[in-house]
Design a protein around this motif. Structure first.
Motif, PDB file in Angstrom:
ATOM      1  N   LEU A 108      -6.826   6.596  10.865  1.00  0.00           N
ATOM      2  CA  LEU A 108      -5.380   6.812  10.848  1.00  0.00           C
ATOM      3  C   LEU A 108      -5.009   7.793   9.743  1.00  0.00           C
ATOM      4  O   LEU A 108      -5.468   7.665   8.605  1.00  0.00           O
ATOM      5  CB  LEU A 108      -4.635   5.491  10.639  1.00  0.00           C
ATOM      6  CG  LEU A 108      -4.842   4.422  11.701  1.00  0.00           C
ATOM      7  CD1 LEU A 108      -4.105   3.146  11.291  1.00  0.00           C
ATOM      8  CD2 LEU A 108      -4.365   4.904  13.061  1.00  0.00           C
ATOM      9  N   HIS A 109      -4.188   8.763  10.075  1.00  0.00           N
ATOM     10  CA  HIS A 109      -3.738   9.749   9.089  1.00  0.00           C
ATOM     11  C   HIS A 109      -2.924   9.042   8.007  1.00  0.00           C
ATOM     12  O   HIS A 109      -1.962   8.339   8.312  1.00  0.00           O
ATOM     13  CB  HIS A 109      -2.882  10.824   9.778  1.00  0.00           C
ATOM     14  CG  HIS A 109      -2.416  11.879   8.838  1.00  0.00           C
ATOM     15  ND1 HIS A 109      -3.268  12.822   8.331  1.00  0.00           N
ATOM     16  CD2 HIS A 109      -1.198  12.114   8.299  1.00  0.00           C
ATOM     17  CE1 HIS A 109      -2.581  13.611   7.518  1.00  0.00           C
ATOM     18  NE2 HIS A 109      -1.329  13.205   7.491  1.00  0.00           N
ATOM     19  N   GLY A 110      -3.350   9.181   6.764  1.00  0.00           N
ATOM     20  CA  GLY A 110      -2.651   8.545   5.654  1.00  0.00           C
ATOM     21  C   GLY A 110      -3.348   7.301   5.144  1.00  0.00           C
ATOM     22  O   GLY A 110      -2.969   6.751   4.113  1.00  0.00           O
ATOM     23  N   MET A 111      -4.376   6.845   5.850  1.00  0.00           N
ATOM     24  CA  MET A 111      -5.095   5.639   5.451  1.00  0.00           C
ATOM     25  C   MET A 111      -6.330   6.044   4.652  1.00  0.00           C
ATOM     26  O   MET A 111      -7.227   6.696   5.172  1.00  0.00           O
ATOM     27  CB  MET A 111      -5.515   4.853   6.697  1.00  0.00           C
ATOM     28  CG  MET A 111      -6.183   3.538   6.413  1.00  0.00           C
ATOM     29  SD  MET A 111      -5.151   2.330   5.591  1.00  0.00           S
ATOM     30  CE  MET A 111      -3.852   2.112   6.783  1.00  0.00           C
ATOM     31  N   ILE A 147       0.874  -1.176   0.000  1.00  0.00           N
ATOM     32  CA  ILE A 147       0.000   0.000   0.000  1.00  0.00           C
ATOM     33  C   ILE A 147       0.907   1.219   0.000  1.00  0.00           C
ATOM     34  O   ILE A 147       2.119   1.091   0.112  1.00  0.00           O
ATOM     35  CB  ILE A 147      -0.960   0.002   1.208  1.00  0.00           C
ATOM     36  CG1 ILE A 147      -0.186  -0.144   2.520  1.00  0.00           C
ATOM     37  CG2 ILE A 147      -1.999  -1.108   1.088  1.00  0.00           C
ATOM     38  CD1 ILE A 147      -1.034  -0.082   3.770  1.00  0.00           C
ATOM     39  N   GLY A 148       0.354   2.372  -0.115  1.00  0.00           N
ATOM     40  CA  GLY A 148       1.158   3.584  -0.173  1.00  0.00           C
ATOM     41  C   GLY A 148       1.976   3.813   1.093  1.00  0.00           C
ATOM     42  O   GLY A 148       1.629   3.333   2.178  1.00  0.00           O
ATOM     43  N   SER A 185       2.940   3.185  12.899  1.00  0.00           N
ATOM     44  CA  SER A 185       2.817   4.093  14.041  1.00  0.00           C
ATOM     45  C   SER A 185       1.747   3.622  15.024  1.00  0.00           C
ATOM     46  O   SER A 185       1.853   3.847  16.222  1.00  0.00           O
ATOM     47  CB  SER A 185       2.484   5.506  13.573  1.00  0.00           C
ATOM     48  OG  SER A 185       3.570   6.053  12.874  1.00  0.00           O
ATOM     49  N   ALA A 186       0.714   2.970  14.487  1.00  0.00           N
ATOM     50  CA  ALA A 186      -0.375   2.477  15.331  1.00  0.00           C
ATOM     51  C   ALA A 186      -0.075   1.089  15.900  1.00  0.00           C
ATOM     52  O   ALA A 186      -0.892   0.531  16.622  1.00  0.00           O
ATOM     53  CB  ALA A 186      -1.671   2.445  14.538  1.00  0.00           C
ATOM     54  N   GLY A 187       1.091   0.541  15.562  1.00  0.00           N
ATOM     55  CA  GLY A 187       1.486  -0.746  16.129  1.00  0.00           C
ATOM     56  C   GLY A 187       1.153  -1.962  15.292  1.00  0.00           C
ATOM     57  O   GLY A 187       1.261  -3.092  15.766  1.00  0.00           O
ATOM     58  N   TYR A 188       0.738  -1.753  14.046  1.00  0.00           N
ATOM     59  CA  TYR A 188       0.417  -2.869  13.152  1.00  0.00           C
ATOM     60  C   TYR A 188       1.590  -3.098  12.207  1.00  0.00           C
ATOM     61  O   TYR A 188       1.918  -2.222  11.406  1.00  0.00           O
ATOM     62  CB  TYR A 188      -0.842  -2.567  12.329  1.00  0.00           C
ATOM     63  CG  TYR A 188      -2.052  -2.258  13.172  1.00  0.00           C
ATOM     64  CD1 TYR A 188      -2.653  -3.242  13.934  1.00  0.00           C
ATOM     65  CD2 TYR A 188      -2.605  -0.985  13.185  1.00  0.00           C
ATOM     66  CE1 TYR A 188      -3.776  -2.964  14.705  1.00  0.00           C
ATOM     67  CE2 TYR A 188      -3.727  -0.698  13.939  1.00  0.00           C
ATOM     68  CZ  TYR A 188      -4.307  -1.695  14.700  1.00  0.00           C
ATOM     69  OH  TYR A 188      -5.413  -1.416  15.455  1.00  0.00           O
ATOM     70  N   ARG A 225       3.149   3.864   6.921  1.00  0.00           N
ATOM     71  CA  ARG A 225       3.661   4.571   8.106  1.00  0.00           C
ATOM     72  C   ARG A 225       2.587   4.673   9.183  1.00  0.00           C
ATOM     73  O   ARG A 225       2.867   4.507  10.370  1.00  0.00           O
ATOM     74  CB  ARG A 225       4.161   5.969   7.726  1.00  0.00           C
ATOM     75  CG  ARG A 225       5.518   5.970   7.064  1.00  0.00           C
ATOM     76  CD  ARG A 225       6.093   7.372   6.985  1.00  0.00           C
ATOM     77  NE  ARG A 225       5.250   8.301   6.228  1.00  0.00           N
ATOM     78  CZ  ARG A 225       5.333   8.499   4.923  1.00  0.00           C
ATOM     79  NH1 ARG A 225       6.226   7.839   4.207  1.00  0.00           N
ATOM     80  NH2 ARG A 225       4.546   9.356   4.319  1.00  0.00           N
ATOM     81  N   ALA A 226       1.350   4.949   8.766  1.00  0.00           N
ATOM     82  CA  ALA A 226       0.250   5.060   9.724  1.00  0.00           C
ATOM     83  C   ALA A 226       0.039   3.744  10.459  1.00  0.00           C
ATOM     84  O   ALA A 226      -0.154   3.730  11.674  1.00  0.00           O
ATOM     85  CB  ALA A 226      -1.038   5.477   9.006  1.00  0.00           C
ATOM     86  N   LEU A 227       0.080   2.638   9.723  1.00  0.00           N
ATOM     87  CA  LEU A 227      -0.093   1.330  10.359  1.00  0.00           C
ATOM     88  C   LEU A 227       1.035   1.038  11.336  1.00  0.00           C
ATOM     89  O   LEU A 227       0.793   0.601  12.459  1.00  0.00           O
ATOM     90  CB  LEU A 227      -0.175   0.228   9.298  1.00  0.00           C
ATOM     91  CG  LEU A 227      -1.449   0.217   8.463  1.00  0.00           C
ATOM     92  CD1 LEU A 227      -1.334  -0.821   7.352  1.00  0.00           C
ATOM     93  CD2 LEU A 227      -2.672  -0.049   9.323  1.00  0.00           C
TER      94      LEU A 227
END
Length: 65
Positions: free
Chosen positions: A41-44, A11-12, A21-24, A17-19
């Motif tokens: 999530l910012h960027g999703m 994915i982009g 940062s969220a721990g995924y 990065r959003a994933l």
């Protein structure tokens, strides 16, 4: 498109990065997570969510509601 449960699908960069940062960090981590939670999530965006859902479905898994 075949995906591995131990990696994230392609994915982009902002969505990846959003994933992270969220721990995924793996596709397996996303199974059962609500689509609404990920959408916040910012960027999703919708395209990334669709790719994630498709990758999960390859393994008979899905996002939560």
């Amino acid at each position: 498109m075949t995906s591995d449960l131990d990696t994230l699908p392609k994915i982009g960069a902002p969505a990846t990065r959003a994933l992270h940062s969220a721990g995924y960090s793996t596709l397996r981590d996303l199974a059962g997570v609500s689509r609404a939670e990920l959408a916040e999530l910012h960027g999703m965006g919708p395209k990334a969510l669709g790719i994630i859902q498709g990758a999960l479905e390859e393994h008979s898994l899905s996002l939560g509601r």
